[in-house]
Design a protein around this motif. Structure first.
Motif, PDB file in Angstrom:
ATOM      1  N   GLN A 189      36.074  39.702  31.920  1.00  0.00           N
ATOM      2  CA  GLN A 189      34.647  39.912  32.173  1.00  0.00           C
ATOM      3  C   GLN A 189      33.867  39.823  30.863  1.00  0.00           C
ATOM      4  OE1 GLN A 189      34.782  43.683  34.259  1.00  0.00           O
ATOM      5  NE2 GLN A 189      34.205  42.656  36.157  1.00  0.00           N
TER       6      GLN A 189
ATOM      7  N   ALA B  43      29.175  38.357  35.113  1.00  0.00           N
ATOM      8  CA  ALA B  43      30.569  38.804  35.010  1.00  0.00           C
ATOM      9  C   ALA B  43      30.951  39.660  36.205  1.00  0.00           C
ATOM     10  CB  ALA B  43      30.786  39.568  33.706  1.00  0.00           C
ATOM     11  N   GLU B  44      30.044  40.501  36.655  1.00  0.00           N
ATOM     12  CA  GLU B  44      30.317  41.341  37.823  1.00  0.00           C
ATOM     13  C   GLU B  44      30.528  40.485  39.069  1.00  0.00           C
ATOM     14  OE1 GLU B  44      30.600  44.904  38.419  1.00  0.00           O
ATOM     15  OE2 GLU B  44      31.122  44.609  36.319  1.00  0.00           O
TER      16      GLU B  44
ATOM     17  N   THR C 239      33.887  38.940  39.177  1.00  0.00           N
ATOM     18  CA  THR C 239      35.000  39.864  39.339  1.00  0.00           C
ATOM     19  C   THR C 239      35.868  39.490  40.529  1.00  0.00           C
ATOM     20  OG1 THR C 239      33.773  41.671  38.335  1.00  0.00           O
ATOM     21  CG2 THR C 239      35.604  42.276  39.755  1.00  0.00           C
TER      22      THR C 239
END
Length: 187
Positions: A126, A147-148, A151
């Motif tokens: 991430q 980045a989230e 995931t």
């Protein structure tokens, strides 16, 4: 032990080099345990060396995040995971103090390996996504959100599944080795 693969790199040379070295150190300790080549003092020293290197690596990683302007939410997550790593190691060390040397170090090594594999393949991946987004001009908050969202992507979870498969395969190999030892001992 876990085999390093370039797919696990995050694109930051210092971090990627340090990750490779951490796993190389783990592999050397694991090989020594498997071959029964080290005394308790030597294993303790090797584990201490690994932990000192991990501390340096965590510092370098956190410093890079500050310098690159990573979102504070991710920095805080990294710091919490890094602190919990050392807490968990010390706790495990005290819990396993009365176990036979080989078993003690196998448990410690297994914990360190699993923790570093999943931290590297989840949280650090991430970080890599955020650093690339920041370099492309995204704000820290937008990079964090990217980045989230990633995931749940195959990019992040394929290496984790491969690591789990490797760990399962290694565990099965150890079980078969123990079965052979038991069979030989019964003869």
């Amino acid at each position: 032990m876990f085999q390093w693969n370039e797919r696990y790199e995050i694109g930051q040379p210092i971090i990627d080099t340090e990750h490779r070295e951490l796993f190389a150190m783990l592999s050397r300790i694991g090989e020594d345990i498997a071959q029964d080549e080290e005394s308790s003092d030597e294993l303790e020293g090797a584990l201490d060396g690994l932990l000192q290197y991990a501390e340096k690596h965590f510092h370098d990683e956190e410093q890079l995040m500050v310098e690159q302007g990573v979102d504070p939410r991710h920095l805080k997550l990294q710091q919490m995971e890094h602190q919990s790593f050392f807490y968990d190691i010390e706790r495990l060390r005290s819990l396993t103090a009365d176990e036979p040397m080989e078993r003690r170090y196998e448990r410690l090594l297994q914990f360190v390996t699993n923790w570093l594999v999943f931290h590297t393949l989840r949280t650090d991946q991430q970080l890599g996504i955020q650093l690339k987004a920041l370099a492309a001009g995204s704000s820290a908050a937008d990079a964090y959100d990217q980045a989230e969202q990633a995931t749940f992507s195959v990019t992040l979870y394929r290496p984790i599944v491969q690591a789990l498969t490797h760990l399962w395969s290694d565990a099965m190999e150890r079980i078969h080795m123990l079965e052979r030892r038991l069979e030989n001992a019964e003869k």
